[in-house]
Design a protein around this motif. Structure first.
Motif, PDB file in Angstrom:
ATOM      1  N   SER A   1     -19.664  -1.239  33.044  1.00  0.00           N
ATOM      2  CA  SER A   1     -19.382  -2.299  34.004  1.00  0.00           C
ATOM      3  C   SER A   1     -20.113  -3.598  33.662  1.00  0.00           C
ATOM      4  CB  SER A   1     -19.795  -1.832  35.404  1.00  0.00           C
ATOM      5  OG  SER A   1     -19.679  -2.874  36.348  1.00  0.00           O
ATOM      6  N   GLY A   2     -19.347  -4.699  33.571  1.00  0.00           N
ATOM      7  CA  GLY A   2     -19.922  -6.011  33.350  1.00  0.00           C
ATOM      8  C   GLY A   2     -20.491  -6.252  31.967  1.00  0.00           C
ATOM      9  N   ARG A   3     -20.215  -5.364  31.029  1.00  0.00           N
ATOM     10  CA  ARG A   3     -20.820  -5.449  29.695  1.00  0.00           C
ATOM     11  C   ARG A   3     -19.761  -5.399  28.598  1.00  0.00           C
ATOM     12  NH1 ARG A   3     -25.359  -1.178  28.883  1.00  0.00           N
ATOM     13  NH2 ARG A   3     -25.883  -2.644  27.221  1.00  0.00           N
ATOM     14  N   THR A   4     -20.191  -5.774  27.400  1.00  0.00           N
ATOM     15  CA  THR A   4     -19.345  -5.658  26.218  1.00  0.00           C
ATOM     16  C   THR A   4     -19.767  -4.430  25.431  1.00  0.00           C
ATOM     17  OG1 THR A   4     -19.004  -8.048  26.072  1.00  0.00           O
ATOM     18  CG2 THR A   4     -18.636  -6.775  24.057  1.00  0.00           C
ATOM     19  N   HIS A   5     -18.784  -3.616  25.049  1.00  0.00           N
ATOM     20  CA  HIS A   5     -19.053  -2.439  24.230  1.00  0.00           C
ATOM     21  C   HIS A   5     -18.138  -2.482  23.007  1.00  0.00           C
ATOM     22  CE1 HIS A   5     -15.750  -1.205  26.945  1.00  0.00           C
ATOM     23  NE2 HIS A   5     -15.304  -0.526  25.900  1.00  0.00           N
ATOM     24  N   GLN A   6     -18.332  -1.550  22.108  1.00  0.00           N
ATOM     25  CA  GLN A   6     -17.516  -1.473  20.903  1.00  0.00           C
ATOM     26  C   GLN A   6     -16.658  -0.209  20.935  1.00  0.00           C
ATOM     27  OE1 GLN A   6     -21.010  -2.254  20.578  1.00  0.00           O
ATOM     28  NE2 GLN A   6     -20.199  -4.314  20.785  1.00  0.00           N
TER      29      GLN A   6
ATOM     30  N   PHE B   1     -15.852  -5.509  29.961  1.00  0.00           N
ATOM     31  CA  PHE B   1     -15.398  -5.076  31.288  1.00  0.00           C
ATOM     32  C   PHE B   1     -15.785  -6.099  32.363  1.00  0.00           C
ATOM     33  CE2 PHE B   1     -14.751  -0.199  31.690  1.00  0.00           C
ATOM     34  CZ  PHE B   1     -13.860  -0.216  30.643  1.00  0.00           C
ATOM     35  N   TYR B   2     -14.992  -6.144  33.411  1.00  0.00           N
ATOM     36  CA  TYR B   2     -15.393  -6.837  34.632  1.00  0.00           C
ATOM     37  C   TYR B   2     -16.555  -6.069  35.261  1.00  0.00           C
ATOM     38  CZ  TYR B   2     -11.058  -9.597  34.717  1.00  0.00           C
ATOM     39  OH  TYR B   2     -10.040 -10.463  34.419  1.00  0.00           O
ATOM     40  N   ASP B   3     -17.286  -6.739  36.163  1.00  0.00           N
ATOM     41  CA  ASP B   3     -18.233  -6.016  37.018  1.00  0.00           C
ATOM     42  C   ASP B   3     -17.413  -5.132  37.951  1.00  0.00           C
ATOM     43  OD1 ASP B   3     -20.746  -7.111  36.148  1.00  0.00           O
ATOM     44  OD2 ASP B   3     -20.195  -8.972  37.153  1.00  0.00           O
ATOM     45  N   LEU B   4     -17.745  -3.860  37.984  1.00  0.00           N
ATOM     46  CA  LEU B   4     -16.948  -2.902  38.753  1.00  0.00           C
ATOM     47  C   LEU B   4     -17.729  -2.399  39.966  1.00  0.00           C
ATOM     48  CD1 LEU B   4     -15.583  -0.750  35.784  1.00  0.00           C
ATOM     49  CD2 LEU B   4     -14.503  -2.739  36.858  1.00  0.00           C
ATOM     50  N   ALA B   5     -17.106  -2.488  41.134  1.00  0.00           N
ATOM     51  CA  ALA B   5     -17.696  -1.905  42.336  1.00  0.00           C
ATOM     52  C   ALA B   5     -17.476  -0.399  42.308  1.00  0.00           C
ATOM     53  CB  ALA B   5     -17.042  -2.508  43.575  1.00  0.00           C
TER      54      ALA B   5
ATOM     55  N   ALA C   1     -14.043   7.063  28.994  1.00  0.00           N
ATOM     56  CA  ALA C   1     -13.470   7.276  30.329  1.00  0.00           C
ATOM     57  C   ALA C   1     -12.486   6.189  30.768  1.00  0.00           C
ATOM     58  CB  ALA C   1     -14.572   7.454  31.383  1.00  0.00           C
ATOM     59  N   TYR C   2     -11.819   5.545  29.796  1.00  0.00           N
ATOM     60  CA  TYR C   2     -10.767   4.606  30.192  1.00  0.00           C
ATOM     61  C   TYR C   2      -9.722   4.499  29.090  1.00  0.00           C
ATOM     62  CZ  TYR C   2     -12.382   0.900  27.015  1.00  0.00           C
ATOM     63  OH  TYR C   2     -12.718   0.168  25.905  1.00  0.00           O
ATOM     64  N   GLY C   3      -8.525   4.055  29.499  1.00  0.00           N
ATOM     65  CA  GLY C   3      -7.447   3.834  28.545  1.00  0.00           C
ATOM     66  C   GLY C   3      -7.011   2.381  28.596  1.00  0.00           C
ATOM     67  N   ILE C   4      -7.088   1.684  27.478  1.00  0.00           N
ATOM     68  CA  ILE C   4      -6.728   0.260  27.426  1.00  0.00           C
ATOM     69  C   ILE C   4      -5.239   0.043  27.666  1.00  0.00           C
ATOM     70  CG2 ILE C   4      -6.302   0.178  24.923  1.00  0.00           C
ATOM     71  CD1 ILE C   4      -8.233  -2.585  26.623  1.00  0.00           C
ATOM     72  N   GLN C   5      -4.418   1.046  27.303  1.00  0.00           N
ATOM     73  CA  GLN C   5      -2.967   0.879  27.409  1.00  0.00           C
ATOM     74  C   GLN C   5      -2.430   1.238  28.790  1.00  0.00           C
ATOM     75  OE1 GLN C   5      -4.586   3.235  25.921  1.00  0.00           O
ATOM     76  NE2 GLN C   5      -3.561   5.196  26.133  1.00  0.00           N
TER      77      GLN C   5
ATOM     78  N   LEU D   1      -9.631  -3.044  34.564  1.00  0.00           N
ATOM     79  CA  LEU D   1     -11.059  -2.995  34.242  1.00  0.00           C
ATOM     80  C   LEU D   1     -11.483  -3.974  33.158  1.00  0.00           C
ATOM     81  CD1 LEU D   1     -11.501   0.904  34.005  1.00  0.00           C
ATOM     82  CD2 LEU D   1     -11.490  -0.527  36.058  1.00  0.00           C
ATOM     83  N   VAL D   2     -10.567  -4.287  32.236  1.00  0.00           N
ATOM     84  CA  VAL D   2     -10.924  -5.021  31.022  1.00  0.00           C
ATOM     85  C   VAL D   2     -10.750  -6.525  31.206  1.00  0.00           C
ATOM     86  CG1 VAL D   2     -10.354  -5.371  28.590  1.00  0.00           C
ATOM     87  CG2 VAL D   2     -10.353  -3.067  29.553  1.00  0.00           C
ATOM     88  N   ARG D   3     -11.858  -7.255  31.008  1.00  0.00           N
ATOM     89  CA  ARG D   3     -11.818  -8.720  31.114  1.00  0.00           C
ATOM     90  C   ARG D   3     -11.295  -9.346  29.829  1.00  0.00           C
ATOM     91  NH1 ARG D   3     -17.375 -11.278  32.500  1.00  0.00           N
ATOM     92  NH2 ARG D   3     -17.610 -11.454  30.244  1.00  0.00           N
ATOM     93  N   GLY D   4     -11.602  -8.729  28.691  1.00  0.00           N
ATOM     94  CA  GLY D   4     -11.122  -9.285  27.432  1.00  0.00           C
ATOM     95  C   GLY D   4     -11.471  -8.395  26.258  1.00  0.00           C
ATOM     96  N   ILE D   5     -10.770  -8.634  25.131  1.00  0.00           N
ATOM     97  CA  ILE D   5     -11.096  -7.909  23.912  1.00  0.00           C
ATOM     98  C   ILE D   5     -11.185  -8.895  22.753  1.00  0.00           C
ATOM     99  CG2 ILE D   5      -9.881  -5.841  24.738  1.00  0.00           C
ATOM    100  CD1 ILE D   5      -7.830  -6.315  22.505  1.00  0.00           C
ATOM    101  N   ASN D   6     -11.985  -8.539  21.775  1.00  0.00           N
ATOM    102  CA  ASN D   6     -12.116  -9.334  20.557  1.00  0.00           C
ATOM    103  C   ASN D   6     -11.874  -8.395  19.385  1.00  0.00           C
ATOM    104  OD1 ASN D   6     -12.678 -11.237  18.613  1.00  0.00           O
ATOM    105  ND2 ASN D   6     -14.895 -11.199  18.920  1.00  0.00           N
ATOM    106  N   GLY D   7     -10.655  -8.457  18.849  1.00  0.00           N
ATOM    107  CA  GLY D   7     -10.315  -7.567  17.742  1.00  0.00           C
ATOM    108  C   GLY D   7      -8.955  -6.931  17.954  1.00  0.00           C
ATOM    109  N   ASP D   8      -8.756  -5.794  17.310  1.00  0.00           N
ATOM    110  CA  ASP D   8      -7.467  -5.110  17.257  1.00  0.00           C
ATOM    111  C   ASP D   8      -7.228  -4.287  18.528  1.00  0.00           C
ATOM    112  OD1 ASP D   8      -5.335  -3.329  16.697  1.00  0.00           O
ATOM    113  OD2 ASP D   8      -5.842  -3.253  14.580  1.00  0.00           O
ATOM    114  N   PHE D   9      -6.226  -4.677  19.315  1.00  0.00           N
ATOM    115  CA  PHE D   9      -5.874  -3.946  20.537  1.00  0.00           C
ATOM    116  C   PHE D   9      -5.525  -2.493  20.229  1.00  0.00           C
ATOM    117  CE2 PHE D   9      -2.434  -2.350  23.247  1.00  0.00           C
ATOM    118  CZ  PHE D   9      -3.017  -2.420  24.505  1.00  0.00           C
ATOM    119  N   TYR D  10      -4.725  -2.275  19.173  1.00  0.00           N
ATOM    120  CA  TYR D  10      -4.266  -0.916  18.868  1.00  0.00           C
ATOM    121  C   TYR D  10      -5.401  -0.022  18.383  1.00  0.00           C
ATOM    122  CZ  TYR D  10       0.322  -2.761  19.719  1.00  0.00           C
ATOM    123  OH  TYR D  10       1.402  -3.335  20.326  1.00  0.00           O
TER     124      TYR D  10
END
Length: 198
Positions: free
Chosen positions: A95-100, A137-141, A160-164, A171-180
């Motif tokens: 929540s509220g953070r960037t991960h890889q 991710f957005y900040d999640l309540a 524990a999540y699926g981008i598609q 949940l996802v605010r943004g991505i940097n890179g390959d969506f697939y």
């Protein structure tokens, strides 16, 4: 060619890209080694899966594709959640953070006989690589997390999540890179590596 995965998402991506694949899932131990960095883990598992399937099922010269995807944060790999409590804990951590999201890929061409009578066997060749995408991710309540876990979508997804699916939309605010890559297979990169291997 063989796809060493029963992931519906990987099967769909390969078929949408025009590949007619034989689906033969690999049965390997996916337990991380002590202190193993996440990106090394996915490359090792992809290679292990490809080698296992090639040894048991590949025709001479056939190409085997195997992949393994993980979510990494703070240098730690997050696999599929054990249960709903584990899923909630993972989502709170993201929540509220960037991960890889890292996908390790192995392309393995099985050994085959030489093209001319009496010529030596062509040895197996392989290409192993990793593609990494940043996901924020957005900040999640807690109520949002509970509602998402209740959909059942996190159950079989790394991190524990699926981008598609619903996760990507809510949940996802943004991505940097390959969506697939986040879906589970960086298909454009795979195709480029396949060309180099041939």
């Amino acid at each position: 060619m063989i796809l060493a995965s029963q992931s519906p998402r990987r099967i769909e991506l390969m078929r949408e890209a025009g590949f007619d694949v034989r689906v033969i899932p690999a049965d390997v131990d996916e337990t991380p080694r002590a202190g193993e960095p996440p990106f090394e883990l996915v490359e090792r598992l992809a290679a292990t899966k490809a080698e296992a399937v090639a040894a048991e099922s590949a025709e001479p010269g056939e190409l085997v594709l195997a992949a393994d995807t993980i979510v990494a944060i703070d240098g730690e790999a997050l696999g599929k959640p054990a249960d709903e409590t584990d899923a909630r804990a993972m989502l709170r951590r993201l929540s509220g953070r960037t991960h890889q999201v890292a996908t390790g890929v192995c392309l393995l061409r099985a050994a085959c006989e030489g093209s001319e009578p009496g010529s030596p066997e062509r040895p197996a060749t392989r290409d192993v690589f990793t593609v990494v995408t940043d996901v924020t991710f957005y900040d999640l309540a807690d109520a949002e997390i509970d509602a998402y876990v209740a959909t059942g979508e996190p159950a079989d997804k790394a991190g524990a999540y699926g981008i598609q699916g619903t996760g990507g939309r809510l949940l996802v605010r943004g991505i940097n890179g390959d969506f697939y890559n986040v879906v589970g297979l960086p298909i454009a990169e795979v195709v480029r590596h396949m060309r180099l291997l041939n």
